[in-house]
Design a protein around this motif. Structure first.
Motif, short mmCIF file in Angstrom:
data_model
loop_
_atom_site.label_atom_id
_atom_site.label_comp_id
_atom_site.label_asym_id
_atom_site.label_seq_id
_atom_site.Cartn_x
_atom_site.Cartn_y
_atom_site.Cartn_z
N ILE A 75 -10.91 25.26 -72.73
CA ILE A 75 -11.49 25.41 -74.08
C ILE A 75 -12.86 26.06 -73.99
N THR A 76 -13.63 25.68 -72.97
CA THR A 76 -14.94 26.30 -72.76
C THR A 76 -14.79 27.79 -72.51
N LEU A 77 -13.79 28.18 -71.72
CA LEU A 77 -13.55 29.61 -71.48
C LEU A 77 -13.18 30.33 -72.77
N VAL A 78 -12.37 29.72 -73.58
CA VAL A 78 -11.96 30.33 -74.85
C VAL A 78 -13.18 30.53 -75.76
N LEU A 79 -14.13 29.63 -75.68
CA LEU A 79 -15.33 29.73 -76.50
C LEU A 79 -16.38 30.68 -75.92
N THR A 80 -16.14 31.19 -74.71
CA THR A 80 -17.07 32.11 -74.06
C THR A 80 -16.82 33.52 -74.59
N PRO A 81 -17.87 34.19 -75.05
CA PRO A 81 -17.69 35.55 -75.60
C PRO A 81 -17.06 36.51 -74.60
N GLY A 82 -16.08 37.29 -75.07
CA GLY A 82 -15.47 38.34 -74.28
C GLY A 82 -14.35 37.91 -73.34
N VAL A 83 -14.02 36.64 -73.32
CA VAL A 83 -12.98 36.17 -72.40
C VAL A 83 -11.59 36.41 -72.97
N VAL A 84 -11.40 36.13 -74.24
CA VAL A 84 -10.09 36.29 -74.86
C VAL A 84 -10.15 37.40 -75.91
N ASP A 85 -9.26 38.34 -75.77
CA ASP A 85 -9.09 39.38 -76.78
C ASP A 85 -8.02 38.85 -77.74
N TRP A 86 -8.45 38.35 -78.87
CA TRP A 86 -7.53 37.69 -79.80
C TRP A 86 -6.51 38.64 -80.39
N SER A 87 -6.71 39.96 -80.26
CA SER A 87 -5.73 40.92 -80.77
C SER A 87 -4.59 41.15 -79.77
N ALA A 88 -4.79 40.74 -78.52
CA ALA A 88 -3.74 40.87 -77.50
C ALA A 88 -2.76 39.71 -77.61
N GLY A 89 -1.55 39.91 -77.14
CA GLY A 89 -0.54 38.86 -77.26
C GLY A 89 -0.39 37.96 -76.06
N TRP A 90 -0.98 38.33 -74.92
CA TRP A 90 -0.78 37.56 -73.69
C TRP A 90 -1.21 36.11 -73.82
N TRP A 91 -2.26 35.86 -74.59
CA TRP A 91 -2.78 34.50 -74.67
C TRP A 91 -1.81 33.56 -75.37
N HIS A 92 -0.91 34.10 -76.21
CA HIS A 92 0.12 33.26 -76.83
C HIS A 92 1.07 32.71 -75.75
N GLY A 93 1.49 33.59 -74.85
CA GLY A 93 2.35 33.16 -73.75
C GLY A 93 1.66 32.19 -72.83
N LYS A 94 0.38 32.44 -72.56
CA LYS A 94 -0.40 31.55 -71.70
C LYS A 94 -0.51 30.18 -72.34
N MET A 95 -0.81 30.14 -73.62
CA MET A 95 -0.94 28.85 -74.32
C MET A 95 0.40 28.12 -74.39
N ALA A 96 1.48 28.85 -74.59
CA ALA A 96 2.80 28.22 -74.60
C ALA A 96 3.08 27.58 -73.24
N GLY A 97 2.76 28.29 -72.17
CA GLY A 97 2.95 27.73 -70.83
C GLY A 97 2.06 26.53 -70.58
N PHE A 98 0.82 26.60 -71.02
CA PHE A 98 -0.13 25.50 -70.82
C PHE A 98 0.28 24.27 -71.63
N LEU A 99 0.72 24.50 -72.87
CA LEU A 99 1.18 23.37 -73.69
C LEU A 99 2.46 22.78 -73.10
N GLY A 100 3.35 23.65 -72.58
CA GLY A 100 4.55 23.16 -71.91
C GLY A 100 4.21 22.32 -70.68
N MET A 101 3.21 22.76 -69.92
CA MET A 101 2.78 22.02 -68.74
C MET A 101 2.20 20.66 -69.15
#
Length: 150
Positions: A75-101
């Motif tokens: 969560i701290t990384l997500v709140l760090t400027p420039g870490v997540v490009d919210w227009s990209a789709g990869w973070w959806h897959g990453k979050m799905a995997g993390f929530l699955g884990m």
């Protein structure tokens, strides 16, 4: 929303997040394997009692704190400027995997309580197959974060 002052802490946050994830994954790989072995011994016997101690200590002393740290640092990384490009789709897959884990972690925690009560609703074969779930989720997460395919 981002928090600007977190940018200076980014290398440390990322390193600590990775350490927490590695510790969590070690437990996620090992606990189902303990369940495989635990499933093969008589309930209430000496070996069963030893497995109960091993499973409880692994979950409470390593997996739970590591998962909590991974979540907090993530969560701290997500709140760090420039870490997540919210227009990209990869973070959806990453979050799905993390929530699955995280959900699988919850499943393992519930199963541990069942083993503690000498309940065994799942077979050795089930736990052998379940042992592969963290690997598949890890592959998904790493590919999403490193390759960023979309």
């Amino acid at each position: 929303m981002t928090i600007p002052w977190l940018a200076g802490l980014y290398p440390w946050t990322k390193a600590l997040h990775l350490i927490a994830v590695i510790a969590w994954m070690a437990g996620m790989f090992y606990l189902p394997r303990l369940f495989v072995y635990h499933s093969t011994v008589p309930a209430g016997g000496e070996a069963s009692e030893m497995f109960k101690v091993m499973e409880r200590r692994l979950l409470r002393a390593i997996m739970n704190p590591a998962m909590g740290a991974a979540w907090l640092l993530g969560i701290t990384l997500v709140l760090t400027p420039g870490v997540v490009d919210w227009s990209a789709g990869w973070w959806h897959g990453k979050m799905a995997g993390f929530l699955g884990m995280s959900a699988f972690h919850g499943h393992l925690a519930a199963a541990r309580k069942g083993f503690e009560r000498d309940e065994r609703p799942r077979s050795e074969r089930y736990w052998r197959m379940a042992n592969e779930v963290p690997t598949l989720l890890l592959v998904l997460i790493v590919v999403m974060v490193i390759v960023k395919p979309f």
